[in-house]
Design a protein around this motif. Structure first.
Motif, PDB file in Angstrom:
ATOM      1  N   TYR A 190       0.836  -1.200   0.000  1.00  0.00           N
ATOM      2  CA  TYR A 190       0.000   0.000   0.000  1.00  0.00           C
ATOM      3  C   TYR A 190       0.874   1.256   0.000  1.00  0.00           C
ATOM      4  CZ  TYR A 190      -4.483  -2.355   0.857  1.00  0.00           C
ATOM      5  OH  TYR A 190      -5.607  -3.119   0.724  1.00  0.00           O
ATOM      6  N   ALA A 193       2.914   1.803  -3.344  1.00  0.00           N
ATOM      7  CA  ALA A 193       2.189   2.454  -4.438  1.00  0.00           C
ATOM      8  C   ALA A 193       2.287   3.968  -4.318  1.00  0.00           C
ATOM      9  CB  ALA A 193       0.722   2.018  -4.430  1.00  0.00           C
ATOM     10  N   TYR A 197       4.220   6.908  -6.807  1.00  0.00           N
ATOM     11  CA  TYR A 197       3.587   8.144  -7.260  1.00  0.00           C
ATOM     12  C   TYR A 197       4.364   9.373  -6.786  1.00  0.00           C
ATOM     13  CZ  TYR A 197       0.154  11.746  -8.199  1.00  0.00           C
ATOM     14  OH  TYR A 197      -0.461  12.872  -8.671  1.00  0.00           O
ATOM     15  N   ALA A 224       1.054   3.707 -11.055  1.00  0.00           N
ATOM     16  CA  ALA A 224       0.881   3.829  -9.601  1.00  0.00           C
ATOM     17  C   ALA A 224      -0.567   3.563  -9.212  1.00  0.00           C
ATOM     18  CB  ALA A 224       1.316   5.212  -9.131  1.00  0.00           C
ATOM     19  N   PHE A 227      -1.351  -0.119  -9.821  1.00  0.00           N
ATOM     20  CA  PHE A 227      -0.671  -0.887  -8.785  1.00  0.00           C
ATOM     21  C   PHE A 227      -1.495  -0.876  -7.501  1.00  0.00           C
ATOM     22  CE2 PHE A 227       3.265  -1.019  -5.837  1.00  0.00           C
ATOM     23  CZ  PHE A 227       3.184  -2.400  -5.726  1.00  0.00           C
ATOM     24  N   ALA A 228      -1.988   0.311  -7.108  1.00  0.00           N
ATOM     25  CA  ALA A 228      -2.808   0.425  -5.904  1.00  0.00           C
ATOM     26  C   ALA A 228      -4.090  -0.397  -6.049  1.00  0.00           C
ATOM     27  CB  ALA A 228      -3.146   1.890  -5.632  1.00  0.00           C
TER      28      ALA A 228
END
Length: 252
Positions: A190, A193, A197, A224, A227-228
């Motif tokens: 978490y 990510a 960014y 980003a 990915f999150a």
């Protein structure tokens, strides 16, 4: 209306920013649908991504105007809105990471308020003459930079946040390696990510990259957000599987 090479390049930049904004908005909508199930940490996580949506929506609008040859006061206004959105990611991010690292809601509130005040100071300097000067005009970009005071405040906050985020990632990865609990792995991801960014944003804010490479670079922001999204969906799947397989859940 005819377009010059200059305006066409900036329109491409607008499309790239709009693409990133759409992916960012999809992530926020995805999180908002789970709002009632989110704890304070994840709600702060959602607020952080929401402010990034504002950054990219208004950036795209700015490039559209510039691409069509508009050079009026709305360009400066949109520059200030974009920079304001960037600075207001700070309070949400400080709240998120302080809760993660120190487990203190009081400390998280204090740091979020400090970041908010620093953001207001930065915004005040944006409104001053030459607060957001436009430099490095190329065929694909006509980006504004920010004044030295606002950039210094931005740099200090980013440095502190990156340190805390990296500490959080390392700590959770260490716990994961010790007991192989998947929860710790996803907790680390978490924050990872956000680090992706923030690093991209720091490079962008420093205006190191200009011209056509900037268009390609900004498409990386989408990674980003994706990915999150993947982390959240996989984390939910793991937790759901654990709940179904846990014999204690059957006894409830």
């Amino acid at each position: 209306m005819s377009f010059s090479v200059f305006s066409i390049g900036i329109i491409f930049n607008a499309l790239a920013s709009g693409f990133v904004a759409a992916i960012a908005l999809a992530l926020v909508v995805f999180l908002r649908q789970r709002w009632d199930r989110l704890d304070l940490v994840m709600k702060a996580y959602t607020w952080f991504w929401w402010f990034t949506v504002l950054v990219w929506v208004f950036s795209s609008a700015r490039y559209i105007l510039a691409g069509f040859g508009y050079t009026g006061p709305w360009i400066r206004s949109l520059d200030i809105i974009v920079q304001t959105s960037i600075f207001f990611t700070g309070p949400a991010l400080f709240y998120y990471i302080i809760l993660r690292v120190f487990r203190s809601e009081f400390t998280a509130n204090i740091l979020a308020v400090i970041s908010f005040v620093l953001g207001l100071v930065s915004i005040w300097f944006l409104f001053q003459p030459n607060g957001v000067p436009i430099r490095d005009v190329t065929d694909f970009s006509a980006d504004a930079t920010i004044n030295s005071v606002s950039f210094a405040i931005f740099s200090i906050q980013i440095s502190v946040l990156l340190f805390l985020l990296l500490y959080d990632i390392i700590t959770h990865l260490h716990h994961w390696r010790q007991n192989r609990n998947q929860t710790f792995l996803y907790e680390a991801l978490y924050s990872a990510a956000i680090v992706v960014y923030v690093i991209l944003g720091s490079v962008d804010e420093s205006k190191i990259i200009t011209g056509w490479p900037l268009v390609a670079f900004r498409l990386l922001y989408g990674s980003a957000f994706m990915f999150a999204y993947l982390i959240i969906t996989q984390d939910e799947e793991i937790k759901q599987t654990y709940f179904l397989e846990d014999p204690r859940s059957a006894a409830v």
